[in-house]
Motif scaffolding. Structure first.
Motif, PDB file in Angstrom:
ATOM      1  N   UNK A  31      -0.262  17.260  13.360  1.00 50.47           N
ATOM      2  CA  UNK A  31       0.732  16.627  13.226  1.00 50.47           C
ATOM      3  C   UNK A  31       0.543  15.255  12.886  1.00 50.47           C
ATOM      4  N   UNK A  32       0.754  14.483  11.454  1.00 48.94           N
ATOM      5  CA  UNK A  32       0.072  13.457  11.145  1.00 48.94           C
ATOM      6  C   UNK A  32       1.408  12.458  11.339  1.00 48.94           C
ATOM      7  N   UNK A  56       0.812  -1.231  -0.035  1.00 50.75           N
ATOM      8  CA  UNK A  56       0.110  -0.138  -0.054  1.00 50.75           C
ATOM      9  C   UNK A  56       0.919   1.352  -0.081  1.00 50.75           C
ATOM     10  N   UNK A  57       1.226   1.633  -1.353  1.00 49.08           N
ATOM     11  CA  UNK A  57       2.294   2.674  -1.378  1.00 49.08           C
ATOM     12  C   UNK A  57       1.634   3.928  -0.917  1.00 49.08           C
ATOM     13  N   UNK A  58       2.352   4.982  -0.259  1.00 49.99           N
ATOM     14  CA  UNK A  58       1.702   6.435   0.180  1.00 49.99           C
ATOM     15  C   UNK A  58       1.512   7.015  -1.164  1.00 49.99           C
ATOM     16  N   UNK A  98      -1.017   7.157   4.817  1.00 46.12           N
ATOM     17  CA  UNK A  98      -1.711   6.115   4.208  1.00 46.12           C
ATOM     18  C   UNK A  98      -2.913   6.705   3.280  1.00 46.12           C
ATOM     19  N   UNK A  99      -3.456   5.742   2.311  1.00 48.57           N
ATOM     20  CA  UNK A  99      -4.721   5.965   1.319  1.00 48.57           C
ATOM     21  C   UNK A  99      -5.845   6.620   2.283  1.00 48.57           C
ATOM     22  N   UNK A 100      -6.008   5.737   3.508  1.00 48.14           N
ATOM     23  CA  UNK A 100      -7.085   6.138   4.017  1.00 48.14           C
ATOM     24  C   UNK A 100      -6.909   7.434   4.796  1.00 48.14           C
ATOM     25  N   UNK A 101      -5.841   7.934   5.128  1.00 50.42           N
ATOM     26  CA  UNK A 101      -5.745   9.032   6.031  1.00 50.42           C
ATOM     27  C   UNK A 101      -5.797  10.475   5.053  1.00 50.42           C
TER      28      UNK A 101
END
Length: 118
Positions: free
Chosen positions: A40-41, A4-6, A57-60
Protein backbone atom coordinates in the motif's frame (compact mmCIF):
# COMPACT_ATOMS: atom_id res chain seq x y z
CA UNK A 1 2.38 18.94 -1.88
CA UNK A 2 1.70 22.34 -3.33
CA UNK A 3 3.75 23.07 -6.41
CA UNK A 4 4.43 19.37 -7.04
CA UNK A 5 1.43 17.80 -8.75
CA UNK A 6 1.08 14.05 -8.67
CA UNK A 7 2.23 12.31 -11.87
CA UNK A 8 -0.75 9.95 -11.41
CA UNK A 9 -4.30 11.27 -11.24
CA UNK A 10 -7.79 9.82 -11.26
CA UNK A 11 -11.33 11.04 -11.65
CA UNK A 12 -14.42 9.06 -10.67
CA UNK A 13 -17.58 9.77 -12.64
CA UNK A 14 -20.96 8.37 -11.61
CA UNK A 15 -22.36 7.74 -15.08
CA UNK A 16 -25.74 6.56 -13.73
CA UNK A 17 -26.49 9.98 -12.26
CA UNK A 18 -24.22 12.17 -14.39
CA UNK A 19 -22.25 13.50 -11.39
CA UNK A 20 -18.72 13.22 -9.99
CA UNK A 21 -18.11 10.21 -7.75
CA UNK A 22 -17.37 12.14 -4.58
CA UNK A 23 -16.35 10.68 -1.24
CA UNK A 24 -15.11 7.35 -2.66
CA UNK A 25 -12.16 5.69 -0.93
CA UNK A 26 -9.21 4.86 -3.18
CA UNK A 27 -6.11 2.85 -2.30
CA UNK A 28 -2.97 2.87 -4.43
CA UNK A 29 -0.67 -0.16 -4.33
CA UNK A 30 2.64 -1.08 -5.96
CA UNK A 31 3.53 -4.68 -6.76
CA UNK A 32 6.83 -6.26 -5.82
CA UNK A 33 7.51 -8.35 -8.92
CA UNK A 34 9.89 -10.70 -7.10
CA UNK A 35 7.25 -11.75 -4.53
CA UNK A 36 3.98 -10.65 -6.23
CA UNK A 37 3.10 -8.87 -2.97
CA UNK A 38 1.15 -5.60 -3.16
CA UNK A 39 2.41 -2.76 -0.96
CA UNK A 40 0.00 0.00 0.00
CA UNK A 41 1.36 3.41 -1.03
CA UNK A 42 -1.52 5.64 0.01
CA UNK A 43 -5.22 5.85 0.78
CA UNK A 44 -7.33 8.80 -0.27
CA UNK A 45 -10.91 9.93 -0.78
CA UNK A 46 -12.30 11.63 -3.84
CA UNK A 47 -13.28 15.26 -3.42
CA UNK A 48 -16.53 16.96 -4.50
CA UNK A 49 -15.28 16.91 -8.10
CA UNK A 50 -14.57 13.15 -7.97
CA UNK A 51 -10.80 13.68 -7.96
CA UNK A 52 -8.19 12.43 -5.51
CA UNK A 53 -5.18 14.76 -5.66
CA UNK A 54 -1.78 13.80 -4.30
CA UNK A 55 -1.90 10.05 -4.90
CA UNK A 56 1.86 9.70 -5.30
CA UNK A 57 4.89 11.99 -5.42
CA UNK A 58 7.26 12.19 -8.36
CA UNK A 59 9.96 10.74 -6.09
CA UNK A 60 7.84 7.67 -5.27
CA UNK A 61 6.69 7.12 -8.86
CA UNK A 62 8.91 4.44 -10.42
CA UNK A 63 8.58 1.95 -13.26
CA UNK A 64 6.38 -0.75 -11.73
CA UNK A 65 3.00 -2.42 -11.72
CA UNK A 66 0.40 -0.43 -9.76
CA UNK A 67 -3.15 -1.08 -8.64
CA UNK A 68 -5.88 1.41 -7.81
CA UNK A 69 -8.59 -0.05 -5.57
CA UNK A 70 -11.91 1.83 -5.54
CA UNK A 71 -14.44 1.10 -2.77
CA UNK A 72 -17.55 1.15 -4.95
CA UNK A 73 -19.95 -0.75 -2.65
CA UNK A 74 -19.44 1.74 0.18
CA UNK A 75 -19.98 4.60 -2.26
CA UNK A 76 -23.35 3.22 -3.45
CA UNK A 77 -24.43 2.20 0.07
CA UNK A 78 -24.09 5.82 1.22
CA UNK A 79 -26.68 6.70 -1.44
CA UNK A 80 -29.03 3.93 -0.33
CA UNK A 81 -28.19 1.75 -3.33
CA UNK A 82 -26.58 -1.65 -3.88
CA UNK A 83 -23.84 -2.41 -6.34
CA UNK A 84 -22.98 -5.51 -8.33
CA UNK A 85 -19.28 -4.72 -7.85
CA UNK A 86 -18.12 -4.51 -4.21
CA UNK A 87 -14.94 -2.81 -5.45
CA UNK A 88 -13.12 -2.06 -8.67
CA UNK A 89 -9.40 -2.66 -9.13
CA UNK A 90 -7.48 -1.20 -12.03
CA UNK A 91 -4.04 -2.72 -12.52
CA UNK A 92 -1.58 -0.98 -14.83
CA UNK A 93 2.09 -0.88 -15.74
CA UNK A 94 4.20 2.27 -15.65
CA UNK A 95 7.29 2.10 -17.87
CA UNK A 96 8.06 5.82 -18.09
CA UNK A 97 7.52 7.65 -14.79
CA UNK A 98 8.41 10.97 -16.42
CA UNK A 99 5.04 11.01 -18.18
CA UNK A 100 1.76 12.07 -16.59
CA UNK A 101 -0.91 9.39 -16.25
CA UNK A 102 -4.63 9.96 -15.73
CA UNK A 103 -6.76 6.91 -14.95
CA UNK A 104 -10.45 7.75 -14.70
CA UNK A 105 -13.17 5.41 -13.48
CA UNK A 106 -16.61 5.72 -15.05
CA UNK A 107 -18.97 3.77 -12.81
CA UNK A 108 -22.59 2.83 -12.35
CA UNK A 109 -24.13 0.19 -10.08
CA UNK A 110 -23.81 -2.51 -12.77
CA UNK A 111 -20.90 -1.44 -14.96
CA UNK A 112 -17.60 0.38 -15.07
CA UNK A 113 -14.97 1.39 -17.58
CA UNK A 114 -11.59 3.07 -17.59
CA UNK A 115 -8.92 4.26 -19.98
CA UNK A 116 -5.46 5.78 -19.88
CA UNK A 117 -5.58 9.54 -20.18
CA UNK A 118 -2.82 12.09 -19.74
Amino acid sequence: MAGSPSPLTTHVLNTAMGVPGSNMTIRLYQQDLSTNVWTLITTGTTNDDGRCPGLITKQQFKPAVYKMHFETAQYWERMGETSFYPYVEIVFTITNPDQKYHIPLLVSRFSYSTYRGS
